[in-house]
Design an enzyme around this catalytic site. Sequence first.
Site, mmCIF file in Angstrom:
data_model
loop_
_atom_site.group_PDB
_atom_site.id
_atom_site.type_symbol
_atom_site.label_atom_id
_atom_site.label_comp_id
_atom_site.label_asym_id
_atom_site.label_seq_id
_atom_site.Cartn_x
_atom_site.Cartn_y
_atom_site.Cartn_z
ATOM 1 C CD GLU A 1 -3.071 -0.891 2.112
ATOM 2 O OE1 GLU A 1 -2.814 -0.360 3.050
ATOM 3 O OE2 GLU A 1 -4.249 -1.528 1.994
ATOM 4 C CD GLU B 1 -3.869 -5.954 2.635
ATOM 5 O OE1 GLU B 1 -4.719 -5.326 3.258
ATOM 6 O OE2 GLU B 1 -2.696 -6.036 2.803
HETATM 7 P P1 P53 Z 1 -7.213 -2.456 9.394
HETATM 8 C C1 P53 Z 1 -6.209 1.922 5.264
HETATM 9 C C2 P53 Z 1 -7.102 1.624 4.085
HETATM 10 C C3 P53 Z 1 -7.170 0.476 3.689
HETATM 11 C C4 P53 Z 1 -6.253 -0.367 3.954
HETATM 12 O O1 P53 Z 1 -6.844 -2.620 7.893
HETATM 13 C C5 P53 Z 1 -5.420 -0.378 5.002
HETATM 14 C C6 P53 Z 1 -5.412 0.642 5.621
HETATM 15 C C7 P53 Z 1 -4.542 1.087 6.870
HETATM 16 O O2 P53 Z 1 -5.334 0.808 8.235
HETATM 17 O O3 P53 Z 1 -4.657 -1.316 5.451
HETATM 18 C C8 P53 Z 1 -4.422 -2.662 4.880
HETATM 19 O O4 P53 Z 1 -6.232 -3.542 10.046
HETATM 20 C C9 P53 Z 1 -3.039 -2.993 5.189
HETATM 21 C C10 P53 Z 1 -3.377 -4.102 6.241
HETATM 22 C C11 P53 Z 1 -4.344 -3.793 7.223
HETATM 23 C C12 P53 Z 1 -5.558 -4.053 6.405
HETATM 24 O O5 P53 Z 1 -5.565 -3.197 5.183
HETATM 25 O O6 P53 Z 1 -6.797 -0.898 9.893
HETATM 26 O O7 P53 Z 1 -2.509 -3.772 4.119
HETATM 27 O O8 P53 Z 1 -2.102 -4.244 7.121
HETATM 28 O O9 P53 Z 1 -4.497 -4.637 8.307
HETATM 29 C C13 P53 Z 1 -6.828 -3.606 7.118
HETATM 30 O O10 P53 Z 1 -8.563 -2.653 9.709
#
Ligand code: P53
Length: 476
Positions: free
Chosen positions: A176, A374
């Site tokens: 990201e 993801e």
């Molecule tokens: P969490 C922001 C927006 C989209 C994805 O996020 C993001 C974030 C950062 O918070 O992060 C990704 O755990 C990232 C992972 C993360 C996952 O999305 O904040 O690649 O490390 O855990 C989910 O709910």
Amino acid sequence: MAGFKADFLWGGAVAAHQLEGGWQEGGKGISVADVMTAGAHGVPREITDGVLPGKNYPNHEAIDFYHRYKGDIKLFAEMGFKCFRTSIAWTRIFPQGDELEPNEAGLQFYDDLFDECLKYNIEPVITLSHFEMPYHLVTEYGGWRNRKLIDFFVRFANAVFTRYRSKVKYWMTFNEINNQANYHEDFAPFTNSGVKYKTGEDREVIMYQAAHYELVASALAVEAGHKISPDFKIGCMIAMCPIYPLTCAPDDMMMSVAAMHRRYWFTDVHVRGYYPRHLLNYFARRQFKLDITEEDLQILTRGRVDYIGFSYYMSFVTKAQENNPHLDYDETKSLVKNPYVKASDWGWQIDPVGLRYSLNYFYDLYQLPLFVVENGFGAIDQPESDGVVNDQYRIEYMHNHIREMKKAVVEDGVDLMGYTPWGCIDLVSAGTGEMKKRYGLIYVDKDNEGNGTLARSRKKSFWWYQDVIKHNGENI
Ligand code: P53
């Protein structure tokens, strides 16, 4: 009508710092994730000056995957995973980041982990840098604001490419990388780039400089990787939250284009090997003095990625604003609510069609293979009296997203490599540091305060996803 490819990479995704724990095992150094406390929705995680006594650092133990990975991978195999996306903690390999020689115990850990995956024919999909760079590089060098980081990263990339050449084929460079387009908040600059801002600094220009060094480092890594093994597929990794216009008013539409420019130019550089014109014009207008050399520009053209990995959780919306003649975008102020969709408990807007839109967006622009690395639903899970989490809401979220993904493949002709839902096993949230924001198909008995047995159990979504994989998505 054809569906997903026969060798479609169904699996799950995690990141080292969010599940491994063992923060001081095997000679591991302190990473940026080790100095972040737990926050909550609306409460930012605190970034402390080193590890301080009496603070709650959820990543130190996480879910103890470091000691339990064999059992966890067995569960992934039971679900039918074809691949498993994780990251290599840079601090296990180069604990401080600036050593000349890698740490053997760290290298051995990932050898064992990858062997365990391969035992079940699970293909490792590996991110080199996922929010976990050595903290020493922050304190000694100022993080990625310093050009020296390029050499440190490339040394790390070379070490792991060489070591795992015969075990890992799919790689990504920076997770990201475009999160830092939101440089107004402290989280993304720190987790992406190890950048801590001092008061009064021009945050934006520092962000562009750090991102440039990362893009050069990524290109050098791609180039080196292809030499080490012609079989390697090395991708970028973009956080895709498409930014819609609030209405069809032409000014709203154009604002959405400008906002997309600010958030997604990173993909242009990774894929095309050069900066888009709109960004060069922006640098000129803002009179940014950036250290971008001729040699850097050559490197960028040589290190173009093989595929686009991206995360997709939600979409954003923007609208035209008064007194904004240049359509400048500020992620903390320029976004508005989408009146047509619902949001999660953490305010993430749920929009499965946005995934189909995103796949089309990337494929129309770049014609490279895409990989949804993801996607998932962060929710509060409550085990029922029989101990099982009945996470119908998660099944529904994933079902709807896979359905749209399938339309992108079958109807729109997008070339899609695979799908790895985020946090296939419950882990520490990156954004908030909470345990209670769960994504898993496997439940982990641990709460926000760190209590719990760490026992693993299958949620209802476990069986559902097992069935999806078994039928290669044909039942969606
Ligand atoms: P969490 C922001 C927006 C989209 C994805 O996020 C993001 C974030 C950062 O918070 O992060 C990704 O755990 C990232 C992972 C993360 C996952 O999305 O904040 O690649 O490390 O855990 C989910 O709910």
